[in-house]
Design a protein around this motif. Structure first.
Motif, PDB file in Angstrom:
ATOM      1  N   SER A 183     -75.975 -24.899   8.226  1.00 17.49           N
ATOM      2  CA  SER A 183     -74.959 -23.908   7.856  1.00 17.49           C
ATOM      3  C   SER A 183     -75.352 -23.119   6.611  1.00 17.49           C
ATOM      4  O   SER A 183     -74.729 -22.100   6.296  1.00 17.49           O
ATOM      5  CB  SER A 183     -73.616 -24.597   7.625  1.00 17.49           C
ATOM      6  OG  SER A 183     -73.733 -25.605   6.633  1.00 17.49           O
ATOM      7  N   ASP A 185     -78.257 -20.946   4.185  1.00 18.17           N
ATOM      8  CA  ASP A 185     -79.421 -20.089   4.455  1.00 18.17           C
ATOM      9  C   ASP A 185     -80.722 -20.667   3.977  1.00 18.17           C
ATOM     10  O   ASP A 185     -81.728 -19.984   4.032  1.00 18.17           O
ATOM     11  CB  ASP A 185     -79.301 -18.656   3.846  1.00 18.17           C
ATOM     12  CG  ASP A 185     -78.102 -18.407   3.094  1.00 18.17           C
ATOM     13  OD1 ASP A 185     -77.341 -19.264   3.242  1.00 18.17           O
ATOM     14  OD2 ASP A 185     -77.925 -17.413   2.400  1.00 18.17           O
ATOM     15  N   VAL A 247     -83.258 -23.393   7.952  1.00 14.84           N
ATOM     16  CA  VAL A 247     -82.774 -22.019   8.075  1.00 14.84           C
ATOM     17  C   VAL A 247     -81.360 -22.031   8.646  1.00 14.84           C
ATOM     18  O   VAL A 247     -80.968 -22.968   9.351  1.00 14.84           O
ATOM     19  CB  VAL A 247     -83.740 -21.196   8.965  1.00 14.84           C
ATOM     20  CG1 VAL A 247     -83.735 -21.714  10.401  1.00 14.84           C
ATOM     21  CG2 VAL A 247     -83.428 -19.723   8.918  1.00 14.84           C
ATOM     22  N   SER A 248     -80.608 -20.995   8.352  1.00 13.75           N
ATOM     23  CA  SER A 248     -79.228 -20.920   8.819  1.00 13.75           C
ATOM     24  C   SER A 248     -79.160 -20.699  10.327  1.00 13.75           C
ATOM     25  O   SER A 248     -79.749 -19.752  10.854  1.00 13.75           O
ATOM     26  CB  SER A 248     -78.478 -19.788   8.111  1.00 13.75           C
ATOM     27  OG  SER A 248     -77.197 -19.614   8.677  1.00 13.75           O
ATOM     28  N   HIS A 250     -76.443 -19.839  11.677  1.00 17.34           N
ATOM     29  CA  HIS A 250     -75.458 -18.776  11.853  1.00 17.34           C
ATOM     30  C   HIS A 250     -76.095 -17.390  11.782  1.00 17.34           C
ATOM     31  O   HIS A 250     -75.462 -16.404  12.146  1.00 17.34           O
ATOM     32  CB  HIS A 250     -74.378 -18.876  10.766  1.00 17.34           C
ATOM     33  CG  HIS A 250     -73.531 -20.109  10.870  1.00 17.34           C
ATOM     34  ND1 HIS A 250     -72.871 -20.471  12.023  1.00 17.34           N
ATOM     35  CD2 HIS A 250     -73.236 -21.069   9.957  1.00 17.34           C
ATOM     36  CE1 HIS A 250     -72.198 -21.592  11.823  1.00 17.34           C
ATOM     37  NE2 HIS A 250     -72.411 -21.980  10.579  1.00 17.34           N
ATOM     38  N   THR A 251     -77.328 -17.317  11.297  1.00 17.05           N
ATOM     39  CA  THR A 251     -78.019 -16.029  11.218  1.00 17.05           C
ATOM     40  C   THR A 251     -78.333 -15.527  12.626  1.00 17.05           C
ATOM     41  O   THR A 251     -78.896 -16.273  13.438  1.00 17.05           O
ATOM     42  CB  THR A 251     -79.335 -16.168  10.424  1.00 17.05           C
ATOM     43  OG1 THR A 251     -79.043 -16.625   9.105  1.00 17.05           O
ATOM     44  CG2 THR A 251     -80.075 -14.845  10.365  1.00 17.05           C
ATOM     45  N   PRO A 252     -77.985 -14.288  12.961  1.00 14.20           N
ATOM     46  CA  PRO A 252     -78.287 -13.769  14.298  1.00 14.20           C
ATOM     47  C   PRO A 252     -79.778 -13.845  14.616  1.00 14.20           C
ATOM     48  O   PRO A 252     -80.617 -13.481  13.794  1.00 14.20           O
ATOM     49  CB  PRO A 252     -77.813 -12.308  14.217  1.00 14.20           C
ATOM     50  CG  PRO A 252     -76.762 -12.312  13.146  1.00 14.20           C
ATOM     51  CD  PRO A 252     -77.226 -13.318  12.134  1.00 14.20           C
ATOM     52  N   ALA A 254     -81.800 -16.290  14.714  1.00 15.36           N
ATOM     53  CA  ALA A 254     -82.519 -17.027  13.668  1.00 15.36           C
ATOM     54  C   ALA A 254     -83.860 -17.552  14.152  1.00 15.36           C
ATOM     55  O   ALA A 254     -84.873 -17.428  13.451  1.00 15.36           O
ATOM     56  CB  ALA A 254     -81.656 -18.185  13.163  1.00 15.36           C
ATOM     57  N   ARG A 257     -86.408 -14.682  14.871  1.00 16.63           N
ATOM     58  CA  ARG A 257     -86.875 -14.084  13.611  1.00 16.63           C
ATOM     59  C   ARG A 257     -87.779 -15.050  12.850  1.00 16.63           C
ATOM     60  O   ARG A 257     -88.761 -14.630  12.229  1.00 16.63           O
ATOM     61  CB  ARG A 257     -85.676 -13.684  12.770  1.00 16.63           C
ATOM     62  CG  ARG A 257     -84.857 -12.545  13.383  1.00 16.63           C
ATOM     63  CD  ARG A 257     -83.555 -12.314  12.643  1.00 16.63           C
ATOM     64  NE  ARG A 257     -83.784 -11.924  11.263  1.00 16.63           N
ATOM     65  CZ  ARG A 257     -82.814 -11.758  10.375  1.00 16.63           C
ATOM     66  NH1 ARG A 257     -81.559 -11.964  10.731  1.00 16.63           N
ATOM     67  NH2 ARG A 257     -83.108 -11.405   9.136  1.00 16.63           N
ATOM     68  N   MET A 264     -87.276 -15.885   5.704  1.00 18.38           N
ATOM     69  CA  MET A 264     -85.921 -16.412   5.771  1.00 18.38           C
ATOM     70  C   MET A 264     -85.953 -17.933   5.658  1.00 18.38           C
ATOM     71  O   MET A 264     -86.953 -18.577   5.994  1.00 18.38           O
ATOM     72  CB  MET A 264     -85.247 -16.001   7.088  1.00 18.38           C
ATOM     73  CG  MET A 264     -86.019 -16.433   8.321  1.00 18.38           C
ATOM     74  SD  MET A 264     -85.411 -15.688   9.851  1.00 18.38           S
ATOM     75  CE  MET A 264     -83.716 -16.260   9.876  1.00 18.38           C
ATOM     76  N   GLY A 265     -84.860 -18.492   5.131  1.00 13.21           N
ATOM     77  CA  GLY A 265     -84.786 -19.935   5.004  1.00 13.21           C
ATOM     78  C   GLY A 265     -85.752 -20.488   3.970  1.00 13.21           C
ATOM     79  O   GLY A 265     -86.254 -19.769   3.092  1.00 13.21           O
TER      80      GLY A 265
END
Length: 384
Positions: A183, A185, A247-248, A250-252, A254, A257, A264-265
């Motif tokens: 949950s 990032d 990594v999250s 919830h990130t579109p 994820a 990417r 990210m993350g």
């Protein structure tokens, strides 16, 4: 491109098998299982699978799905006792797996439910049987969906949370990448809910030197482990030589990417000197049954010079354990030095602790072991 991006890009390009763990905080809402998340997850995992990647999914969510299914049952109290909680898990597990089956079927993927307890790892024959089954499923291009078997697990055989289970699955499947969807990032310098000065950490190069206890004090509401257990699992993965991306979820997009090597993350890089798989298994296959406290000289010999632990260095024995039990090794300050398999039952070790090897036979008789814990059966600086 930065040096770190180059390193992560190399990891991703060489990845053949990935363990993806998704937690309750990502999968569920206050109304139960979030089917939108399940379907988006199946979409992304199927895309990775189409690229030839072996994917193993470790999932939470059974208890949350079970609570939702029993919400209108006046007699059903999931918090009443252990049996009730396990019953809720049994109800929810079938619903959870049904939703995964439906979601992956839309992409022509075959899923396989695998439920495990710590006992499946502790017994070597069951461990190898599980490994062979998973190898076969992956050879058949199925997607194993793994969860803890809450319905039958007793306290001694529970992993505690699925982050711990996922780390064991990395070893079981011989994966070369671990992605933990959470949950948050990523990892922060402190708990961002409590400290406004907390800053994101994009890469942890040596997690063995990280003070996880100080960094992580909070737990998520829906999950059971929070960032603490995620970092402990990442540390175990690092010991195997496997990198982790936290990594999250919830990130579109994820996963897509992440595999495109977007920044990210948090990446946790693997240890430069991975431990043997056998030592990983013996250190983490079950919980330590006791404690062996040692003096400063023994602690230095074990931790810094690669020596076995002799009875002469033992100053205290805690717990009632048999010969061959896994025990925690503590220094005189109470800090964990390692874990290992004791050559002596606790009662015998108490009788000979502090004695030199040549004097031990006078107490226990002939046929003694020179070492209390042999170096080959010991892991120093474990992620407990």
């Amino acid at each position: 491109m930065s040096e770190m991006r180059e390193r992560t890009g190399e990891v991703l390009s060489n990845c053949k098998r990935v363990v993806i763990k998704v937690g309750s905080a990502v999968l569920t809402t206050e109304n139960g299982l979030d089917l939108r998340v399940v379907n988006r997850l199946a979409d992304q995992i199927s895309a990775l699978h189409d690229q030839g990647l072996d994917v193993v999914l470790v999932t939470s969510g059974a208890v949350a799905a079970g609570r939702r299914a029993t919400i209108h049952c006046k007699e059903c109290d999931p918090d009443d006792n252990l049996a009730a909680r396990q019953a809720v898990s049994a109800i929810g597990q079938s619903r959870l797996m049904h939703e995964y089956d439906e979601a992956f079927h839309r992409y022509g993927k075959t899923t396989a439910q695998v439920l495990l307890t710590r006992g499946d790892f502790g017994d070597r024959s069951r461990f190898l049987n599980a490994r062979n089954t998973l190898r076969t499923l992956l050879d058949w291009r199925a997607i194993p969906v793994i969860n803890e078997n809450d319905t039958v697990a007793v306290a001694e055989l529970k992993f505690g949370d699925n982050d711990v289970l996922a780390a064991m699955v990395i070893s079981l499947t011989e994966a070369d990448l671990f992605v933990n969807l959470t949950s948050a990032d990523g990892v922060y310098t402190a708990n961002p809910d409590e400290d406004r000065t907390a800053r994101p950490i994009r890469a942890i190069e040596d997690i063995m030197t990280l003070d996880i206890e100080t960094m992580c004090r909070g737990k998520t509401g829906a999950g059971s482990g929070g960032m603490y257990s995620k970092l402990v699992s990442a540390r175990r993965a690092a010991q195997l030589g496997v990198p982790t991306l936290i990594v999250s979820g919830h990130t579109p997009y994820a996963l897509e990417r992440a595999f495109a090597n977007e920044d990210m993350g948090t990446w946790v890089l693997p240890s430069e000197q991975p431990i043997a798989k056998r030592k990983f298994w013996l250190a983490y296959h079950k919980k330590p049954e006791g404690e062996v406290w040692i003096d400063q000289g023994a602690a230095e010999a074990v931790a810094e010079r690669g020596k076995s632990l002799l009875a002469a260095g033992v100053v205290r024995v805690e717990g009632d354990f048999p010969e061959g039990a896994l025990v925690r090794i503590l220094n005189f300050q109470g800090q964990t030095v390692g874990v290992g398999l004791s050559n002596y039952a606790s009662s015998d070790l108490q009788r000979v602790m502090g004695l030199k090897t040549e004097h031990m036979g006078k107490v226990l008789g002939p046929g003694i072991h020179p070492e209390a814990i042999h170096r080959d059966n010991m892991l120093v600086d474990p992620a407990l």
